[in-house]
Design a protein around this motif. Structure first.
Motif, mmCIF file in Angstrom:
data_model
loop_
_atom_site.group_PDB
_atom_site.id
_atom_site.type_symbol
_atom_site.label_atom_id
_atom_site.label_comp_id
_atom_site.label_asym_id
_atom_site.label_seq_id
_atom_site.Cartn_x
_atom_site.Cartn_y
_atom_site.Cartn_z
ATOM 1 N N SER A 1 16.314 -31.627 35.172
ATOM 2 C CA SER A 1 15.590 -31.047 33.985
ATOM 3 C C SER A 1 16.376 -29.610 33.519
ATOM 4 O O SER A 1 15.735 -28.910 32.813
ATOM 5 C CB SER A 1 14.453 -30.487 34.717
ATOM 6 N N GLY A 2 17.565 -29.431 34.385
ATOM 7 C CA GLY A 2 18.316 -28.069 33.876
ATOM 8 C C GLY A 2 18.065 -27.008 34.615
ATOM 9 O O GLY A 2 18.920 -26.278 35.267
ATOM 10 N N ALA A 3 16.644 -26.806 34.997
ATOM 11 C CA ALA A 3 16.290 -25.751 35.813
ATOM 12 C C ALA A 3 16.776 -24.248 35.492
ATOM 13 O O ALA A 3 17.100 -23.787 36.348
ATOM 14 C CB ALA A 3 16.422 -26.078 37.184
ATOM 15 N N LEU A 4 16.928 -24.343 34.285
ATOM 16 C CA LEU A 4 17.305 -22.657 33.929
ATOM 17 C C LEU A 4 16.445 -21.774 33.872
ATOM 18 O O LEU A 4 15.039 -22.145 33.856
ATOM 19 C CB LEU A 4 17.708 -22.753 32.176
ATOM 20 N N LEU A 5 16.609 -20.293 34.382
ATOM 21 C CA LEU A 5 15.667 -19.349 34.556
ATOM 22 C C LEU A 5 15.118 -18.888 33.068
ATOM 23 O O LEU A 5 16.122 -18.600 32.334
ATOM 24 C CB LEU A 5 16.167 -18.123 35.511
ATOM 25 N N THR A 6 13.928 -19.171 33.026
ATOM 26 C CA THR A 6 13.575 -18.865 31.661
ATOM 27 C C THR A 6 13.226 -17.181 31.437
ATOM 28 O O THR A 6 13.166 -17.093 30.015
ATOM 29 C CB THR A 6 11.802 -19.578 31.437
ATOM 30 N N ASP A 7 13.589 -16.616 32.255
ATOM 31 C CA ASP A 7 13.627 -15.186 31.982
ATOM 32 C C ASP A 7 14.760 -14.478 31.724
ATOM 33 O O ASP A 7 14.686 -13.216 31.397
ATOM 34 C CB ASP A 7 12.618 -14.242 33.050
ATOM 35 N N LEU A 8 15.877 -15.303 31.601
ATOM 36 C CA LEU A 8 17.313 -14.951 31.606
ATOM 37 C C LEU A 8 17.880 -15.633 30.130
ATOM 38 O O LEU A 8 17.343 -16.955 29.972
ATOM 39 C CB LEU A 8 18.248 -15.105 32.475
ATOM 40 N N ASN A 9 18.505 -15.025 29.284
ATOM 41 C CA ASN A 9 19.227 -15.776 28.316
ATOM 42 C C ASN A 9 20.343 -16.676 28.891
ATOM 43 O O ASN A 9 20.609 -16.678 30.010
ATOM 44 C CB ASN A 9 19.518 -14.700 27.166
ATOM 45 N N VAL A 10 20.933 -17.381 27.897
ATOM 46 C CA VAL A 10 22.004 -18.159 28.356
ATOM 47 C C VAL A 10 23.149 -17.603 28.983
ATOM 48 O O VAL A 10 23.322 -18.038 29.979
ATOM 49 C CB VAL A 10 22.523 -18.955 27.081
ATOM 50 N N PHE A 11 23.517 -16.533 28.362
ATOM 51 C CA PHE A 11 24.615 -15.733 29.190
ATOM 52 C C PHE A 11 24.366 -15.255 30.627
ATOM 53 O O PHE A 11 24.978 -15.574 31.493
ATOM 54 C CB PHE A 11 24.875 -14.440 28.336
ATOM 55 N N ASP A 12 23.064 -14.590 30.672
ATOM 56 C CA ASP A 12 22.881 -14.268 32.046
ATOM 57 C C ASP A 12 22.535 -15.500 33.215
ATOM 58 O O ASP A 12 22.574 -15.306 34.326
ATOM 59 C CB ASP A 12 21.443 -13.404 32.100
ATOM 60 N N ASN A 13 22.035 -16.617 32.333
ATOM 61 C CA ASN A 13 21.777 -17.629 33.321
ATOM 62 C C ASN A 13 23.221 -18.325 34.019
ATOM 63 O O ASN A 13 23.171 -18.426 34.961
ATOM 64 C CB ASN A 13 21.113 -18.707 32.643
ATOM 65 N N PRO B 1 16.338 -19.727 26.916
ATOM 66 C CA PRO B 1 16.305 -21.289 27.158
ATOM 67 C C PRO B 1 14.999 -21.960 26.494
ATOM 68 O O PRO B 1 15.515 -23.071 26.289
ATOM 69 C CB PRO B 1 15.952 -21.191 28.637
ATOM 70 N N SER B 2 14.311 -21.308 26.220
ATOM 71 C CA SER B 2 12.990 -21.839 25.281
ATOM 72 C C SER B 2 13.795 -22.307 23.809
ATOM 73 O O SER B 2 13.101 -23.071 23.197
ATOM 74 C CB SER B 2 11.981 -21.081 25.092
ATOM 75 N N GLU B 3 14.748 -21.710 23.617
ATOM 76 C CA GLU B 3 15.485 -21.928 22.303
ATOM 77 C C GLU B 3 16.372 -23.111 22.268
ATOM 78 O O GLU B 3 17.142 -23.174 21.186
ATOM 79 C CB GLU B 3 16.107 -20.824 21.587
ATOM 80 N N LEU B 4 16.656 -23.662 23.498
ATOM 81 C CA LEU B 4 17.701 -24.618 23.538
ATOM 82 C C LEU B 4 17.015 -26.225 23.351
ATOM 83 O O LEU B 4 15.944 -26.238 23.744
ATOM 84 C CB LEU B 4 18.495 -24.652 25.064
ATOM 85 N N SER B 5 17.717 -26.995 22.900
ATOM 86 C CA SER B 5 17.335 -28.383 23.026
ATOM 87 C C SER B 5 17.602 -28.953 24.417
ATOM 88 O O SER B 5 18.569 -28.133 25.110
ATOM 89 C CB SER B 5 18.130 -29.424 22.033
ATOM 90 N N GLY B 6 17.203 -29.916 24.727
ATOM 91 C CA GLY B 6 17.281 -30.616 26.150
ATOM 92 C C GLY B 6 18.619 -30.762 26.648
ATOM 93 O O GLY B 6 19.047 -30.321 27.534
ATOM 94 N N GLY B 7 19.380 -31.387 25.517
ATOM 95 C CA GLY B 7 20.855 -31.727 25.718
ATOM 96 C C GLY B 7 21.593 -30.245 26.064
ATOM 97 O O GLY B 7 22.554 -30.190 26.794
ATOM 98 N N MET B 8 21.325 -29.436 25.251
ATOM 99 C CA MET B 8 22.157 -27.996 25.240
ATOM 100 C C MET B 8 21.580 -27.296 26.537
ATOM 101 O O MET B 8 22.632 -26.896 27.251
ATOM 102 C CB MET B 8 21.560 -27.237 24.181
ATOM 103 N N ALA B 9 20.240 -27.483 27.007
ATOM 104 C CA ALA B 9 19.774 -26.576 28.286
ATOM 105 C C ALA B 9 20.776 -27.523 29.498
ATOM 106 O O ALA B 9 21.341 -26.562 30.419
ATOM 107 C CB ALA B 9 18.401 -26.905 28.497
ATOM 108 N N ARG B 10 20.887 -28.693 29.419
ATOM 109 C CA ARG B 10 21.704 -29.652 30.421
ATOM 110 C C ARG B 10 23.094 -28.859 30.171
ATOM 111 O O ARG B 10 23.615 -28.708 31.414
ATOM 112 C CB ARG B 10 21.738 -30.817 30.345
ATOM 113 N N ARG B 11 23.680 -28.686 29.176
ATOM 114 C CA ARG B 11 25.083 -28.240 29.263
ATOM 115 C C ARG B 11 25.189 -26.788 29.837
ATOM 116 O O ARG B 11 26.280 -26.430 30.349
ATOM 117 C CB ARG B 11 25.687 -28.366 27.776
#
Ligand code: ATP
Ligand code: MG
Lengths: 259, 296
Positions: B121-133, B170-180
């Motif tokens: 699922s990617g499991a990105l932290l939703t309270d951080l932006n892409v950089f901080d993740n 993270p909420s602004e990313l598509s599924g494929g982007m989140a995985r990358r």
């Protein structure tokens, strides 16, 4: 009948099992607290979302509760010609009882439910599992700061609630109903005791803060990781917290003022 | 228990074996062994449902090993077992010379620091932006100055083609982007091994191609060990050195992609060629279809 007994037994087991998990969880959280103190930024962020964001509802409720108390108190006291004591009545009710209890209930509804939902969703979206795989302990990184923030915020919120309640009472009693201003304050000053009343109120708010935050973070961490599971946990947080606050209030009051 | 076993094995090889050096390297030397992950006789069940029923599996160091199998056979579960998030009911899992299920908390976390995992699922932290993740593991585990963290993060994001997306949530990313992004995060600490759980799902042909190359490149350039779990037989077979096919709790086939492609086994053939009918069931275990429909 047999089924009923079996159900009871199973429920009992499950209850004690959950209680055991909750205690282990609390222990792990406590172990994680020193790590939070080294990184104050994590704590500050949580103090904001748990404490500062709860301020509006606490301020509003404090003022209104004080105003209602003054109205009710005045109507009773005036029959005995004792309306000068209005300040004492308002201050004692709020500092001893209503401050910690109402703040505890509001805190559970505002901050506790938010904590549970946030942590539960982090679990449901594998964020907690992801952290574990990055060798970051979610109990240290996510739970401990929130727990500490709740524990610190609750007594402060209760104090703010009490102060504003007393001003609310002043506004109605002195401003609208014509109680003597000097009497309102001086009677309060002479009758409210620092140890018996104020400290006991502070102890209550500390205990409620501890219990409500503990319930909230545990319910979030222990949630069934689905949307339905998170919604149930959130409900449980509010219900259990309300029971805990009211039940403990009775116990603490009995210990402090009873016998 | 294991320690005693190890000593016994060493003694044994000392007295009997001709090439003691090689054996001792296999049992004691984390850096020296050829096999990074060694799974023996793995048994695992979720309640009633048996997921693994005696699985043996070796992941060689520095290679790209693919694990394939029908949906629901337990590929994700296998990765979690390797990462120590689940404990096997029986059998052993050895990663870099360490028995994962016997490690204490500290040792397990030290080991995980050297593993990267890309969640399904990617499991990105939703309270951080892409950089901080992507910066998250660096900030948690190192004391690097912020300028250096910035450089490292931008390098990793550049590798997955998302340097320009660093400020998105993270909420602004598509599924494929989140995985990358999750992939960039998994390689942030330059681990010794990466486990990819379905890295290609939701990728368009272009980013799929880029990702396939990136995974191969990471493996070769950084000397990583990679485990790929994937359904995309063609893409995965094209880059992997060795393939395991798992079904119904067992390894049903293994070998180089070419060897598997020409396999005689009906099971493996069915899977590699994607045929709906064959020995591997498409259906989750159930009672007879007619019976189920008729007995409402
Ligand atoms: N938390 C859980 N509780 C109970 N059973 C589970 C749980 N997670 C997974 N399972 C079961 O374990 C089996 C294996 O699941 P797993 O996620 O490992 O499959 P998978 O091979 O990764 O499938 P996919 O390719 O669809 O991702 C499934 O049959 C599933 O029903
Ligand atoms: Mg999976």
């Amino acid at each position: 009948m047999l089924d009923w007994i079996r159900g009871l037994g199973r429920g009992g087991f499950r209850f004690f099992e959950t209680l055991g998990r909750a205690n282990l969880f609390a222990l792990k959280t406590l172990v994680g607290i020193p790590a939070v103190l080294v990184r104050p930024r994590l704590l500050v962020a949580q103090l904001f979302s748990v404490g500062v964001l709860s301020l509006p509802i606490i301020i509003l409720s404090g003022v209104f509760v004080g105003m209602v108390l003054a109205l009710q108190g005045y109507n009773t006291l005036v029959d005995f010609g004792a309306e000068e004591s209005l300040g004492v009545v308002v201050a004692l009710s709020i500092v001893r009882e209503l401050g910690p209890v109402v703040t505890g209930l509001l805190f559970a509804g505002r901050a506790g439910s938010a904590l549970t939902a946030e942590i539960g969703l982090m679990k449901a979206t594998e964020q907690l599992a992801g952290m574990e795989m990055m060798a970051v302990d979610p109990i240290h990184r996510v739970i401990a700061p929130r727990f500490l923030a709740g524990f610190i915020s609750m007594p402060l919120l209760a104090a703010i609630f009490a102060a504003l309640g007393i001003y609310g009472g002043y506004f109605v009693g002195v401003g609208l109903l014509g109680v003597d201003e000097g009497a309102y304050w001086s009677q309060m000053q002479s009758q409210v005791d620092l140890y018996d009343d104020v400290y006991n109120g502070v102890i209550k708010s500390l205990v409620f803060g501890l219990v409500v935050t503990w319930i909230a973070v545990f319910e979030g961490y222990d949630t069934v990781p689905t949307s339905e599971g998170v919604s149930r946990s959130t409900t449980r947080t509010v219900v259990y917290s309300a029971f805990a606050v009211l039940g403990l209030d009775f116990v603490l009051t009995a210990l402090m003022f009873g016998a | 228990m294991t320690a005693a076993f190890r000593i016994m094995r060493q003694r044994f090889s000392w007295t009997v074996s001709k090439n003691y050096m090689q054996r001792s390297a296999e049992t004691t030397g984390p850096a020296a062994s050829e096999t990074l992950v060694k799974i023996r006789d793995l048994h695992f069940a979720r309640g009633e449902r048996v997921i693994f029923d005696g699985v043996d599996l070796d992941i060689p160091r520095g290679r790209l090993t693919a694990i394939m199998g029908p949906s629901g056979t337990g590929k994700t579960t296998l990765l979690r077992l390797i990462g120590g998030q689940l404990t096997p009911d029986r059998g052993s899992i050895e990663v870099d010379g360490l028995q994962v299920q016997e490690l204490g908390r500290k040792a397990l976390y030290d080991l995980r620091r050297r593993m990267g995992m890309l969640f399904q699922s990617g499991a990105l932290l939703t309270d951080l932006n892409v950089f901080d993740n992507v910066a998250f593991p660096l900030r948690e585990h190192t004391n690097l100055p912020e300028a250096m963290i910035r450089d490292l993060v931008l390098m990793k994001l550049q590798a997955v083609g998302l340097r320009g997306a660093r400020d998105l949530q993270p909420s602004e990313l598509s599924g494929g982007m989140a995985r990358r992004v999750a992939l960039a995060r998994a390689i942030a600490l330059d681990p010794m091994m990466i486990m990819y759980d379905e890295p290609f799902t939701g990728q368009d042909p272009i980013s799929m191609g880029a990702l396939v190359q990136l995974i191969r490149l990471l493996n070769d350039a950084l000397g990583l060990t990679s485990i790929i779990v994937s359904h995309d037989v063609q893409e995965t077979a094209a880059i992997s050195d060795y393939v395991y096919v798992i079904s119904q709790g067992k390894v049903i086939g293994q070998g180089s992609p070419e060897a598997l492609g020409n396999s005689d086994s009906a099971l493996v053939k069915q899977f590699m060629q994607g045929l709906p009918d064959g020995p591997v069931p498409f259906h989750y275990p159930a009672r007879d279809y007619m019976e189920d429909l008729l007995n409402a």
